[in-house]
Design an enzyme around this catalytic site. Structure first.
Site, PDB file in Angstrom:
ATOM      1  N   ASP A 136      -4.434   1.173   4.723  1.00 48.63           N
ATOM      2  CA  ASP A 136      -5.690   1.154   3.971  1.00 48.63           C
ATOM      3  C   ASP A 136      -5.691   2.345   3.034  1.00 48.63           C
ATOM      4  OD1 ASP A 136      -6.755  -1.154   5.130  1.00 48.63           O
ATOM      5  OD2 ASP A 136      -7.686  -0.055   6.763  1.00 48.63           O
ATOM      6  N   ASP A 154      -7.882  -6.796   2.240  1.00 53.47           N
ATOM      7  CA  ASP A 154      -9.272  -6.868   2.699  1.00 53.47           C
ATOM      8  C   ASP A 154     -10.173  -7.449   1.614  1.00 53.47           C
ATOM      9  OD1 ASP A 154      -8.480  -5.654   5.095  1.00 53.47           O
ATOM     10  OD2 ASP A 154      -8.939  -3.646   4.350  1.00 53.47           O
TER      11      ASP A 154
END
Length: 178
Positions: A136, A154
């Site tokens: 991330d 995402d």
């Protein structure tokens, strides 16, 4: 192709693995997967974000490196190999289910939404297999407010779910399942 239902009426046979929009789903999912993986590979190995540290892009946006060993929003953190492989297996099972759903889709919007979710799921699944955790890197923040750190996979998943929700409200209950 047709089948008959319980009453003997003729009904169109629904495909299991390849349907009307399958080529479209495959292309969109692959494009999302390539974009997601390309950014992650560049940030981790090309730019070496771990060594070079956070990059401020805007006063409210920075690029940081976070290893997410859980699922969305960091839920269900897994620090064991068993947990890692269980999450990877769940990703495969969910992706197969979404693919079958997409093969049966009669709506381009639903096919697009499912393609985005599939591409995102595969992108995060590859991270989990390759690195043991999901990469991330996008962090929004303002003052004391801090949004969770996420990646392009995402974004694809959220956009796909939003498309499915939109379709379900636009066409009435259960339209996305058709």
């Amino acid at each position: 192709m047709t089948d008959t239902d319980k009453s003997g009426s003729s009904v169109a046979k629904r495909p299991l693995f390849w349907g009307r929009f399958s080529s479209f789903v495959l292309l969109v999912a692959l494009a999302g997967l390539v974009l997601d993986q390309g950014t992650k590979v560049w940030l981790v190995h090309g730019y070496d974000l771990q060594l070079n540290g956070p990059v401020d892009l805007l006063p409210v946006l920075e690029i940081v490196l976070v290893w997410n060993r859980g699922i969305s929003y960091g839920l269900f953190q897994q620090h064991s190999e068993l947990g890692r492989w269980l999450l990877a297996g769940l990703t495969v099972a969910v992706t197969v289910g979404l693919w079958i759903w997409s093969a049966r889709s009669t709506s381009r919007l639903v096919a697009l939404a499912l393609a985005l979710v599939i591409g995102g799921a595969l992108g995060n699944g590859i991270d989990r297999l390759w690195y043991g955790a999901v990469v991330d890197f996008v962090h929004f923040h303002a003052g004391t407010f801090s949004w969770y750190v996420f990646n392009l996979a995402d974004v694809w998943i959220i956009a796909g779910v939003a498309g499915l929700l939109y379709d379900s409200f636009r066409n009435g209950p259960n339209s996305a399942a058709k």
